[in-house]
Design an enzyme around this catalytic site. Structure first.
Site, PDB file in Angstrom:
ATOM      1  N   ARG A 165       0.352   0.903   3.123  1.00 58.85           N
ATOM      2  CA  ARG A 165      -0.044  -0.477   2.627  1.00 58.85           C
ATOM      3  C   ARG A 165       0.072  -1.535   4.209  1.00 58.85           C
ATOM      4  O   ARG A 165       0.211  -2.471   3.613  1.00 58.85           O
ATOM      5  CB  ARG A 165       0.963  -0.257   1.660  1.00 58.85           C
ATOM      6  CG  ARG A 165       0.978   0.121   0.284  1.00 58.85           C
ATOM      7  CD  ARG A 165      -0.623   0.230  -0.869  1.00 58.85           C
ATOM      8  NE  ARG A 165      -0.591   0.755  -2.120  1.00 58.85           N
ATOM      9  CZ  ARG A 165      -0.911   1.825  -1.849  1.00 58.85           C
ATOM     10  NH1 ARG A 165      -0.955   2.813  -1.197  1.00 58.85           N
ATOM     11  NH2 ARG A 165      -0.387   2.776  -3.139  1.00 58.85           N
ATOM     12  N   CYS A 172       0.732  -3.122  -8.496  1.00 55.38           N
ATOM     13  CA  CYS A 172       2.615  -2.480  -8.097  1.00 55.38           C
ATOM     14  C   CYS A 172       3.007  -3.502  -7.799  1.00 55.38           C
ATOM     15  O   CYS A 172       1.864  -4.396  -6.787  1.00 55.38           O
ATOM     16  CB  CYS A 172       2.365  -1.453  -7.445  1.00 55.38           C
ATOM     17  SG  CYS A 172       2.116  -0.259  -8.460  1.00 55.38           S
TER      18      CYS A 172
HETATM   19  P1  FAD Z   1      -6.913  -9.383  -1.800  1.00 54.70           P
HETATM   20  O1  FAD Z   1      -6.020  -9.139  -2.984  1.00 54.70           O
HETATM   21  O2  FAD Z   1      -8.002 -10.593  -2.113  1.00 54.70           O
HETATM   22  O3  FAD Z   1      -6.166  -9.976  -0.513  1.00 54.70           O
HETATM   23  C1  FAD Z   1      -5.306  -9.065  -0.087  1.00 54.70           C
HETATM   24  C2  FAD Z   1      -5.110  -9.426   1.255  1.00 54.70           C
HETATM   25  O4  FAD Z   1      -5.895  -8.774   2.001  1.00 54.70           O
HETATM   26  C3  FAD Z   1      -5.430 -11.011   1.780  1.00 54.70           C
HETATM   27  O5  FAD Z   1      -4.306 -10.719   2.671  1.00 54.70           O
HETATM   28  C4  FAD Z   1      -6.204 -10.824   2.085  1.00 54.70           C
HETATM   29  O6  FAD Z   1      -6.348 -12.428   2.985  1.00 54.70           O
HETATM   30  C5  FAD Z   1      -7.319  -9.788   3.083  1.00 54.70           C
HETATM   31  N1  FAD Z   1      -8.477  -9.676   2.924  1.00 54.70           N
HETATM   32  C6  FAD Z   1      -9.430  -9.335   1.813  1.00 54.70           C
HETATM   33  N2  FAD Z   1     -10.735  -9.491   2.487  1.00 54.70           N
HETATM   34  C7  FAD Z   1     -10.458  -8.854   3.542  1.00 54.70           C
HETATM   35  C8  FAD Z   1     -11.050  -9.400   4.733  1.00 54.70           C
HETATM   36  N3  FAD Z   1     -12.401  -9.633   4.627  1.00 54.70           N
HETATM   37  N4  FAD Z   1     -10.978  -9.901   6.277  1.00 54.70           N
HETATM   38  C9  FAD Z   1      -9.847  -9.452   6.212  1.00 54.70           C
HETATM   39  N5  FAD Z   1      -8.790  -9.574   5.296  1.00 54.70           N
HETATM   40  C10 FAD Z   1      -9.517  -9.281   3.841  1.00 54.70           C
HETATM   41  N6  FAD Z   1      -3.324  -0.854  -4.203  1.00 54.70           N
HETATM   42  C11 FAD Z   1      -3.332   0.551  -3.826  1.00 54.70           C
HETATM   43  O7  FAD Z   1      -3.531   0.528  -2.531  1.00 54.70           O
HETATM   44  N7  FAD Z   1      -3.529   1.160  -4.851  1.00 54.70           N
HETATM   45  C12 FAD Z   1      -3.352   1.495  -5.756  1.00 54.70           C
HETATM   46  O8  FAD Z   1      -3.205   2.447  -6.683  1.00 54.70           O
HETATM   47  C13 FAD Z   1      -3.583  -0.165  -6.368  1.00 54.70           C
HETATM   48  N8  FAD Z   1      -4.504   0.076  -7.290  1.00 54.70           N
HETATM   49  C14 FAD Z   1      -4.318  -1.512  -8.596  1.00 54.70           C
HETATM   50  C15 FAD Z   1      -4.506  -1.449 -10.023  1.00 54.70           C
HETATM   51  C16 FAD Z   1      -4.492  -2.385 -10.533  1.00 54.70           C
HETATM   52  C17 FAD Z   1      -5.018  -2.772 -11.430  1.00 54.70           C
HETATM   53  C18 FAD Z   1      -4.139  -3.655  -9.350  1.00 54.70           C
HETATM   54  C19 FAD Z   1      -4.800  -5.043 -10.400  1.00 54.70           C
HETATM   55  C20 FAD Z   1      -4.683  -3.473  -8.106  1.00 54.70           C
HETATM   56  C21 FAD Z   1      -4.332  -2.765  -7.376  1.00 54.70           C
HETATM   57  N9  FAD Z   1      -3.718  -2.391  -6.421  1.00 54.70           N
HETATM   58  C22 FAD Z   1      -3.956  -1.018  -5.680  1.00 54.70           C
HETATM   59  C23 FAD Z   1      -3.416  -3.608  -5.759  1.00 54.70           C
HETATM   60  C24 FAD Z   1      -5.067  -4.017  -4.722  1.00 54.70           C
HETATM   61  O9  FAD Z   1      -6.300  -3.313  -5.703  1.00 54.70           O
HETATM   62  C25 FAD Z   1      -5.343  -3.638  -3.787  1.00 54.70           C
HETATM   63  O10 FAD Z   1      -4.329  -4.030  -2.665  1.00 54.70           O
HETATM   64  C26 FAD Z   1      -5.983  -4.347  -2.855  1.00 54.70           C
HETATM   65  O11 FAD Z   1      -6.712  -3.650  -1.032  1.00 54.70           O
HETATM   66  C27 FAD Z   1      -6.341  -5.697  -2.906  1.00 54.70           C
HETATM   67  O12 FAD Z   1      -7.844  -5.816  -2.172  1.00 54.70           O
HETATM   68  P2  FAD Z   1      -8.496  -7.017  -2.664  1.00 54.70           P
HETATM   69  O13 FAD Z   1     -10.362  -6.872  -2.538  1.00 54.70           O
HETATM   70  O14 FAD Z   1      -8.317  -7.565  -4.140  1.00 54.70           O
HETATM   71  O15 FAD Z   1      -7.946  -8.461  -2.013  1.00 54.70           O
HETATM   72  N1  EPU Z   2       8.050   6.221 -13.476  1.00 57.60           N
HETATM   73  C1  EPU Z   2       8.337   6.501 -14.378  1.00 57.60           C
HETATM   74  N2  EPU Z   2       8.911   4.953 -14.503  1.00 57.60           N
HETATM   75  C2  EPU Z   2       7.994   3.787 -14.980  1.00 57.60           C
HETATM   76  C3  EPU Z   2       7.105   3.965 -14.033  1.00 57.60           C
HETATM   77  C4  EPU Z   2       7.186   5.369 -13.068  1.00 57.60           C
HETATM   78  O1  EPU Z   2       9.285   7.195 -14.640  1.00 57.60           O
HETATM   79  O2  EPU Z   2       8.231   2.733 -15.354  1.00 57.60           O
HETATM   80  C5  EPU Z   2       7.889   7.430 -12.716  1.00 57.60           C
HETATM   81  C6  EPU Z   2       6.878   8.380 -13.306  1.00 57.60           C
HETATM   82  O3  EPU Z   2       6.976   9.171 -14.515  1.00 57.60           O
HETATM   83  C7  EPU Z   2       6.587   9.459 -11.337  1.00 57.60           C
HETATM   84  C8  EPU Z   2       7.592   8.578 -10.587  1.00 57.60           C
HETATM   85  O4  EPU Z   2       8.176   7.528 -10.798  1.00 57.60           O
HETATM   86  O5  EPU Z   2       7.266  10.591 -11.831  1.00 57.60           O
HETATM   87  C9  EPU Z   2       5.871   8.106 -10.008  1.00 57.60           C
HETATM   88  O6  EPU Z   2       5.456   7.156 -10.733  1.00 57.60           O
HETATM   89  P1  EPU Z   2       4.200   7.084 -10.314  1.00 57.60           P
HETATM   90  O7  EPU Z   2       2.907   8.615 -10.424  1.00 57.60           O
HETATM   91  O8  EPU Z   2       3.511   6.503 -11.238  1.00 57.60           O
HETATM   92  O9  EPU Z   2       3.551   6.534  -8.856  1.00 57.60           O
HETATM   93  P2  EPU Z   2       3.872   5.382  -8.578  1.00 57.60           P
HETATM   94  O10 EPU Z   2       4.795   5.550  -7.472  1.00 57.60           O
HETATM   95  O11 EPU Z   2       4.806   4.625  -9.765  1.00 57.60           O
HETATM   96  C10 EPU Z   2       1.645   4.732  -6.838  1.00 57.60           C
HETATM   97  C11 EPU Z   2       1.152   3.666  -5.862  1.00 57.60           C
HETATM   98  C12 EPU Z   2       0.329   2.601  -7.378  1.00 57.60           C
HETATM   99  C13 EPU Z   2      -1.056   4.179  -6.762  1.00 57.60           C
HETATM  100  C14 EPU Z   2      -0.305   5.900  -7.333  1.00 57.60           C
HETATM  101  C15 EPU Z   2      -1.186   6.489  -8.640  1.00 57.60           C
HETATM  102  C16 EPU Z   2       2.802   2.764  -4.494  1.00 57.60           C
HETATM  103  C17 EPU Z   2       3.987   1.205  -4.727  1.00 57.60           C
HETATM  104  N3  EPU Z   2       2.640   2.147  -6.408  1.00 57.60           N
HETATM  105  O12 EPU Z   2       2.475   4.515  -7.690  1.00 57.60           O
HETATM  106  O13 EPU Z   2      -0.394   2.248  -5.872  1.00 57.60           O
HETATM  107  O14 EPU Z   2      -1.771   3.735  -8.291  1.00 57.60           O
HETATM  108  O15 EPU Z   2       0.756   5.995  -6.912  1.00 57.60           O
HETATM  109  O16 EPU Z   2      -1.050   6.925  -6.862  1.00 57.60           O
HETATM  110  O17 EPU Z   2       2.477   3.121  -3.675  1.00 57.60           O
HETATM  111  C18 EPU Z   2      -0.686  -0.087  -5.801  1.00 57.60           C
HETATM  112  O18 EPU Z   2      -0.327  -0.136  -5.008  1.00 57.60           O
HETATM  113  O19 EPU Z   2      -0.421  -1.468  -6.532  1.00 57.60           O
HETATM  114  C19 EPU Z   2      -0.509   1.003  -6.592  1.00 57.60           C
HETATM  115  C20 EPU Z   2      -0.786   0.588  -8.522  1.00 57.60           C
END
Ligand code: FAD
Ligand code: EPU
Length: 274
Positions: free
Chosen positions: A149, A196
């Site tokens: 990240r 997250c």
């Molecule tokens: P923004 O939130 O708009 O910006 C984030 C950062 O990127 C800021 O610093 C911004 O200035 C910069 N930025 C954006 N565009 C550019 C550009 N063109 N050039 C330079 N900098 C830029 N993240 C995960 O890693 N894994 C997940 O599984 C995941 N699941 C998600 C699920 C949900 C429901 C939600 C709401 C979010 C989730 N996220 C997850 C978080 C998020 O989607 C990521 O961090 C994503 O990379 C953010 O991208 P964005 O385009 O929305 O950027």
């Molecule tokens: N768990 C709990 N309670 C909770 C949540 C999770 O016990 O409330 C346990 C689950 O049962 C599991 C473990 O924790 O055993 C891991 O949980 P999960 O599989 O949901 O994965 P996570 O580590 O919580 C990460 C990323 C997510 C990504 C998922 C799926 C981070 C911070 N989070 O979640 O990324 O979508 O894996 O790959 O790295 C994000 O970065 O914004 C994000 C949503």
């Protein structure tokens, strides 16, 4: 180019944030003009907590030619990752499917090195084009300091385009991996959030730790620690950035976690400005 004064609440997935001057740029000439004063670059707003007071800097959004993509050519940083991923899946191209369900723009996914346990953005890149110091520059992924990240872009750098490194493996294989990535999200809430809130500590899950402390369901104002997944803070409708920040602090009082979100503007006692 369009310049509008808008509430950022409408441009973030948390649905929170005050007013800003939003510059939607269509081409390089617009981008140069927009970036001639202090700015922030907005992607899809899915990893941001924006102050209720908004931000003073210009907010640049990528539109026009920055949103075009061709999987065998280049992909604009303003393109939506879910759209690009679906097109790749239809073409049987592998590399992005682990990112299924990440609601980012391509540029935001690169900057955050978005990922899941099935893959991360950095691995899908051949090169990245970045606008900084008034011109476009091309970088190999190894030059951008990617880790969990995290990336190290040039200061103020705006990602404009990427070349993806996708491999043809056939639709079946791509769809099977997408289904795995989808299944791993079953425990995530559908309400408004920014994904997250905290990074996972090495070898552990922040969500599990928050859950263990009994913090799920904790509500301040209109913000709640999701009952489904402890690492999601959800907006129940009309939450303020202050409500959300207060919840972040409650969690941090109990657990030494590092915020994954970026905070824009003054939130809390003027702390956390990103
Ligand atoms: P923004 O939130 O708009 O910006 C984030 C950062 O990127 C800021 O610093 C911004 O200035 C910069 N930025 C954006 N565009 C550019 C550009 N063109 N050039 C330079 N900098 C830029 N993240 C995960 O890693 N894994 C997940 O599984 C995941 N699941 C998600 C699920 C949900 C429901 C939600 C709401 C979010 C989730 N996220 C997850 C978080 C998020 O989607 C990521 O961090 C994503 O990379 C953010 O991208 P964005 O385009 O929305 O950027
Ligand atoms: N768990 C709990 N309670 C909770 C949540 C999770 O016990 O409330 C346990 C689950 O049962 C599991 C473990 O924790 O055993 C891991 O949980 P999960 O599989 O949901 O994965 P996570 O580590 O919580 C990460 C990323 C997510 C990504 C998922 C799926 C981070 C911070 N989070 O979640 O990324 O979508 O894996 O790959 O790295 C994000 O970065 O914004 C994000 C949503």
């Amino acid at each position: 180019m369009k310049v509008e004064t808008l509430p950022l609440a409408g441009l973030t997935t948390l649905g929170v944030g005050g007013m800003a001057e939003v510059w939607t740029v269509e081409n390089l000439q617009d981008l140069k003009q927009a970036a001639s004063r202090p700015y922030r670059i907005l992607g899809n707003g899915s990893n941001l907590l924006v102050s209720d007071a908004g931000v003073e800097e210009r907010v640049i959004r990528l539109g026009g030619e920055f949103c075009l993509f061709d999987l065998t050519g280049t992909v604009g940083a303003g393109a939506l990752l879910p759209t690009v991923l679906q097109k790749a899946a239809q073409a049987g191209l592998s590399g992005l499917e682990g990112l299924y369900g990440v609601p980012a723009q391509v540029g935001g996914a690169v900057k955050m090195n978005a990922g899941t346990r099935f893959g991360e953005m950095a691995s899908a890149l051949e090169w990245v084009e970045i606008f900084h110091a008034g011109a476009l520059h091309q970088y190999r992924p190894a030059e951008l300091g990617f880790s969990y990240r995290h990336s190290e872009l040039p200061v103020g750098g705006i990602i404009t385009r990427v070349k993806l490194n996708l491999k043809e493996v056939g639709k079946e294989q791509v769809r099977a991996k997408m289904a795995l990535a989808d299944a791993a999200r079953k425990g995530q809430p559908k309400r408004k959030s920014a994904g997250c809130a905290f990074k996972n500590p090495v070898g552990d899950s922040a969500g599990r730790l928050i859950d263990q402390r009994g913090l799920k369901g904790l509500t301040l104002g209109k913000a709640m620690v999701s009952r489904e997944h402890g690492n999601f803070i959800v907006n129940l409708g009309g939450a303020s950035a202050e409500d959300i920040w207060a919840l972040v602090q409650k969690i941090k009082e109990q657990l030494p976690l590092e915020l994954e979100w970026e905070v824009w503007g003054k939130v809390g006692q003027g702390v956390g400005t990103g």
